[in-house]
Design a protein around this motif. Structure first.
Motif, short mmCIF file in Angstrom:
data_model
loop_
_atom_site.label_atom_id
_atom_site.label_comp_id
_atom_site.label_asym_id
_atom_site.label_seq_id
_atom_site.Cartn_x
_atom_site.Cartn_y
_atom_site.Cartn_z
N ASP A 95 0.85 -1.19 0.00
CA ASP A 95 0.00 0.00 0.00
C ASP A 95 0.89 1.24 0.00
O ASP A 95 1.68 1.45 0.93
CB ASP A 95 -0.90 -0.01 1.24
CG ASP A 95 -2.00 1.04 1.17
OD1 ASP A 95 -1.87 1.99 0.39
OD2 ASP A 95 -2.99 0.90 1.92
N VAL A 96 0.79 2.07 -1.05
CA VAL A 96 1.56 3.32 -1.12
C VAL A 96 0.63 4.52 -1.22
O VAL A 96 0.98 5.55 -1.77
CB VAL A 96 2.56 3.31 -2.30
CG1 VAL A 96 3.62 2.25 -2.11
CG2 VAL A 96 1.84 3.09 -3.64
N SER A 97 -0.59 4.39 -0.69
CA SER A 97 -1.55 5.48 -0.73
C SER A 97 -1.21 6.54 0.30
O SER A 97 -0.29 6.39 1.11
CB SER A 97 -2.96 4.93 -0.50
OG SER A 97 -3.07 4.38 0.80
N ALA A 98 -1.99 7.62 0.29
CA ALA A 98 -1.70 8.77 1.14
C ALA A 98 -1.72 8.41 2.62
O ALA A 98 -0.91 8.93 3.41
CB ALA A 98 -2.70 9.89 0.86
N MET A 101 1.32 7.78 5.01
CA MET A 101 2.14 8.82 5.62
C MET A 101 1.74 9.08 7.07
O MET A 101 2.32 9.96 7.73
CB MET A 101 2.06 10.10 4.81
CG MET A 101 2.61 9.97 3.39
SD MET A 101 2.72 11.54 2.53
CE MET A 101 4.04 12.33 3.45
N THR A 102 0.77 8.34 7.57
CA THR A 102 0.36 8.47 8.97
C THR A 102 1.54 8.12 9.89
O THR A 102 2.22 7.12 9.69
CB THR A 102 -0.82 7.55 9.27
OG1 THR A 102 -1.91 7.88 8.40
CG2 THR A 102 -1.27 7.68 10.71
N GLN A 103 1.76 8.95 10.88
CA GLN A 103 2.88 8.74 11.80
C GLN A 103 2.49 7.76 12.89
O GLN A 103 1.49 7.93 13.58
CB GLN A 103 3.29 10.08 12.43
CG GLN A 103 4.61 10.04 13.16
CD GLN A 103 5.79 9.82 12.22
OE1 GLN A 103 5.81 10.36 11.13
NE2 GLN A 103 6.76 9.05 12.66
N PHE A 110 4.24 3.73 6.04
CA PHE A 110 4.94 3.22 4.87
C PHE A 110 6.28 2.60 5.26
O PHE A 110 6.69 1.58 4.69
CB PHE A 110 5.15 4.33 3.85
CG PHE A 110 5.87 3.87 2.62
CD1 PHE A 110 5.27 2.99 1.74
CD2 PHE A 110 7.16 4.30 2.35
CE1 PHE A 110 5.93 2.54 0.61
CE2 PHE A 110 7.83 3.86 1.23
CZ PHE A 110 7.22 2.98 0.35
N GLU A 111 6.98 3.19 6.21
CA GLU A 111 8.22 2.59 6.68
C GLU A 111 7.97 1.22 7.30
O GLU A 111 8.76 0.28 7.12
CB GLU A 111 8.90 3.52 7.68
CG GLU A 111 9.43 4.81 7.05
CD GLU A 111 9.88 5.82 8.08
OE1 GLU A 111 10.55 6.79 7.70
OE2 GLU A 111 9.54 5.65 9.28
N LEU A 112 6.86 1.09 8.02
CA LEU A 112 6.51 -0.21 8.60
C LEU A 112 6.12 -1.19 7.51
O LEU A 112 6.43 -2.39 7.60
CB LEU A 112 5.36 -0.03 9.59
CG LEU A 112 5.62 0.92 10.77
CD1 LEU A 112 4.39 1.01 11.66
CD2 LEU A 112 6.82 0.45 11.59
N VAL A 113 5.42 -0.72 6.48
CA VAL A 113 5.06 -1.58 5.35
C VAL A 113 6.31 -2.12 4.67
O VAL A 113 6.42 -3.31 4.35
CB VAL A 113 4.19 -0.79 4.34
CG1 VAL A 113 4.14 -1.50 3.00
CG2 VAL A 113 2.78 -0.62 4.89
N ILE A 159 11.10 2.28 -3.54
CA ILE A 159 9.67 2.58 -3.62
C ILE A 159 9.35 3.77 -2.71
O ILE A 159 9.87 3.89 -1.61
CB ILE A 159 8.84 1.35 -3.20
CG1 ILE A 159 9.06 0.21 -4.20
CG2 ILE A 159 7.36 1.70 -3.13
CD1 ILE A 159 8.38 -1.08 -3.79
N HIS A 160 8.49 4.67 -3.20
CA HIS A 160 8.09 5.85 -2.43
C HIS A 160 6.57 5.89 -2.31
O HIS A 160 5.84 5.39 -3.18
CB HIS A 160 8.59 7.12 -3.09
CG HIS A 160 10.08 7.21 -3.19
ND1 HIS A 160 10.89 7.49 -2.11
CD2 HIS A 160 10.93 7.02 -4.24
CE1 HIS A 160 12.15 7.50 -2.48
NE2 HIS A 160 12.21 7.21 -3.77
#
Length: 625
Positions: A95-98, A101-103, A110-113, A159-160
């Motif tokens: 999942d690279v959706s907005a 970016m939740t902290q 995303f870092e956890l993903v 990936i970003h």
């Protein structure tokens, strides 16, 4: 089982020298001593430990042979059959959706993903292959099926996250269309599950695992935002926005509105739990520029606390009014900030200015022939214009008008009475947009030599100039004939769209004096370090929220367009408890089990090292004892 380097089995010949070294006996020396009294005691003690010593030496021999065996097998590079290992085909959906970016406590979602995906890649066994796929505004296969962990991990690091919503329907459709494979297909959905349920029927031999990421629940954000012009003047605009409180308690949310970084408005919203409120604010800008809405909301998802818009530069339309005296019409045109008005009497026409005006308005007088440029004719038109007068209309009343047409948009002409007008028969190509029981009162001619508009009555003899609709009707007509659009050019592209060079240049045309200067680079919201060279063949991806700017060869920057998140789904950041998939049959879940996560040769080499350590310890004990 097969071996990639079977020639390595020749090294088993090392068994021979190792065994021979243990079979060799040490020669005894003959030494004369004075007495055997002490030697008898030593020989008796040695005889009692002979069996244990022989056992230790035999164990040492076996360990050394085992070391050689492991090394030889490792060098032979064994490979096991896929059936024996239970090899899998992995599909990793990231999942690279907005909302990624939740902290969270350990970083962004995303870092956890990405960390969780790396774990699955490292756990791949021999015979496994994995496909790395990102799910954002588009579904993109980053790495097709590959058994190279290194390639997969390298691609994972590049990936970003995007600022758009994820199209999970496309991701599950991709899974459904995968080519058949004799191996089991394991699909890992690594996401917070914050997406609308997707209808999906799982294929045969396919199992799923929902790897849930995230714990944060509460958030408030902007879920709709648009900047739109107000009728009649280009400098007046309206900001329409919606704020959603996705928290479980009441929230007081202050907000600010800025135009070109200048504060122009500020207020506060009070929202109950899981509710939304829509607001609209009217503002004025005579130069155009950037608009920004900012929520002063402290939450884990900051991306939806800001929204952006780009105001087109105000372009003044040059209008020539040819009239003897019409105070209402002069006032309607003269007070329009988007019009540069010049008035001329009929006696001076055709002394038109140089350059010619964008639109000419003829009030109750018309030239002999139809002019080449756009024109408005009021109560009179040239003989060659194409409208034939067949009589008079008395006490006419407006019965219907085309509210969807650009000229009559935002107007209300209901019950407009016309004491005296002209009954006309238009030629083919004329479009009546205001009628009185079928008789045309206002007509548009979009054909050559130029667009024009005809009003078949004298406006000064009606109450139209006293109505709010009058200046709006005149302003709409001027902008329609000058081909100056309003609503369309204020639209912002969606995140995930790809703009062609022509589309970018169309946005540039809105910025007035910048339109003649070619764009050298596109600068995204992230800054100049991410800018891209712009050319006629360029495609500009819109993947981030914010203002995109154009940069000339002289390094002058100007705003082009803005993109925003504007998604209720992304604002609701609470993770799903189960995979949001609906199916007529149960979704098979992946069963966890012990799997070999390294190549066999590496495992054998590790075992050889372990046996070496054991033999070293055993040898050390013999020396000490």
């Amino acid at each position: 089982m097969a071996f990639a380097q079977p020639i390595a089995f020749s090294l088993f010949a090392l068994f021979i020298p190792i065994v021979l070294l243990y079979l060799l006996k040490q020669r005894r020396r003959h030494v004369q001593v004075s007495t055997l009294l002490f030697w008898d005691k030593i020989l008796r003690d040695e005889h009692s430990v002979t069996s244990l010593t022989k056992l230790r030496k035999l164990l040492s021999l076996l360990l050394q042979l085992l070391i050689v065996s492991f090394i030889v097998l490792a060098l032979a590079r064994p490979t096991f059959s896929k059936d024996l290992l239970g090899a899998r085909r992995l599909v990793i959906l990231l999942d690279v959706s907005a909302s990624m970016m939740t902290q969270e406590t350990g970083g962004t979602r995303f870092e956890l993903v990405r960390a969780r995906a790396a774990e699955e890649i490292r756990s791949m066994s021999q015979g496994d292959s994995a496909m790395l796929t990102v799910v954002g505004p588009d579904v993109d296969i980053v790495v097709p099926f590959s058994d190279s962990r290194r390639s997969l991990l390298d691609a994972l690091e590049k990936i970003h996250v995007t600022h758009g919503s994820a199209k999970w329907s496309g991701a599950f459709e991709l899974v459904r269309k995968l080519a058949p494979d004799p191996r089991e297909t394991h699909v890992y959905v690594i996401s917070d599950g914050a997406f609308d349920p997707v209808a999906f029927e799982p294929p045969d031999r396919t199992q799923f695992a929902f790897v849930r990421i995230g714990e944060a629940m509460d958030n408030a954000g902007i879920t709709a935002f648009q900047v739109r012009p107000l009728p009649g003047t280009p400098r007046d605009f309206e900001i329409f926005f919606e704020v959603t409180n996705a928290c479980q308690q009441n929230r007081r949310i202050p907000f600010e509105v800025r135009v070109d970084d200048q504060l122009v408005d500020a207020a506060e919203l009070t929202l109950p739990p899981n509710s939304s409120e829509v607001r609209s604010i009217r503002q004025v800008s005579s130069e155009g520029g950037r608009v920004e809405l900012v929520l002063d909301s402290k939450d884990a998802f900051a991306l939806d606390n800001r929204a952006f818009g780009v105001l087109p530069a105000v372009e003044r339309i040059r209008v020539l009014l040819v009239t003897e005296n019409n105070l209402f019409l002069e006032s309607a045109l003269g007070t329009d900030d988007g019009i540069a008005l010049e008035t001329m009497s009929p006696a001076l026409y055709p002394g038109t200015p140089n350059p010619p005006p964008d639109v000419t308005v003829f009030d109750r007088w018309a030239p002999q022939t139809t002019p080449d440029g756009p024109a408005v004719f009021i109560a009179s038109w040239p003989a060659d214009y194409g409208l034939e007068t067949v009589g008079e209309l008395t006490d006419a009343i407006v019965t219907d008008w085309e509210s969807g047409h650009a000229v009559t948009a935002h107007t209300n002409l209901k019950n407009l009475t016309i004491p005296k007008g002209m009954k006309v028969v238009p030629k083919e190509g004329f479009l009546p947009i205001v009628r009185s029981f079928g008789d045309p009162l206002v007509l548009v001619n979009p054909t050559a030599p130029a667009q024009s508009l005809a009003i078949a009555f004298d406006t000064t003899e009606t109450d139209l100039p006293l109505r709010v609709a009058y200046p709006i009707l005149i302003a709409n007509a001027i902008r329609y004939l000058a081909e100056v659009t309003t609503d369309a050019e204020w639209q912002s592209p969606e995140i995930g769209s790809i703009l062609t060079a022509n589309a970018v240049e169309a946005y540039q045309q809105r910025q007035g004096h910048h339109a003649s200067e070619p764009i050298a680079r596109i600068v995204p919201p992230s800054g100049a370090e991410e800018s891209k060279v712009f050319s006629e063949r360029s495609l500009t991806p819109v993947m981030s929220a914010g203002v995109y700017s154009g940069e000339t060869a002289g390094h002058e920057q100007f705003p082009l367009f803005a993109a925003n998140v504007n998604s209720r789904r992304e604002t609701h950041i609470a993770p799903a408890s189960t995979l949001p998939v609906t199916s007529t049959k149960p979704i098979p879940e992946i069963a966890r089990g012990l799997r070999l996560g390294v190549d066999p040769w590496l495992a054998l080499a590790t075992l050889a090292l372990g046996v070496v350590c054991a033999e070293w310890w055993l040898f050390h004990r013999r020396i000490v004892e």
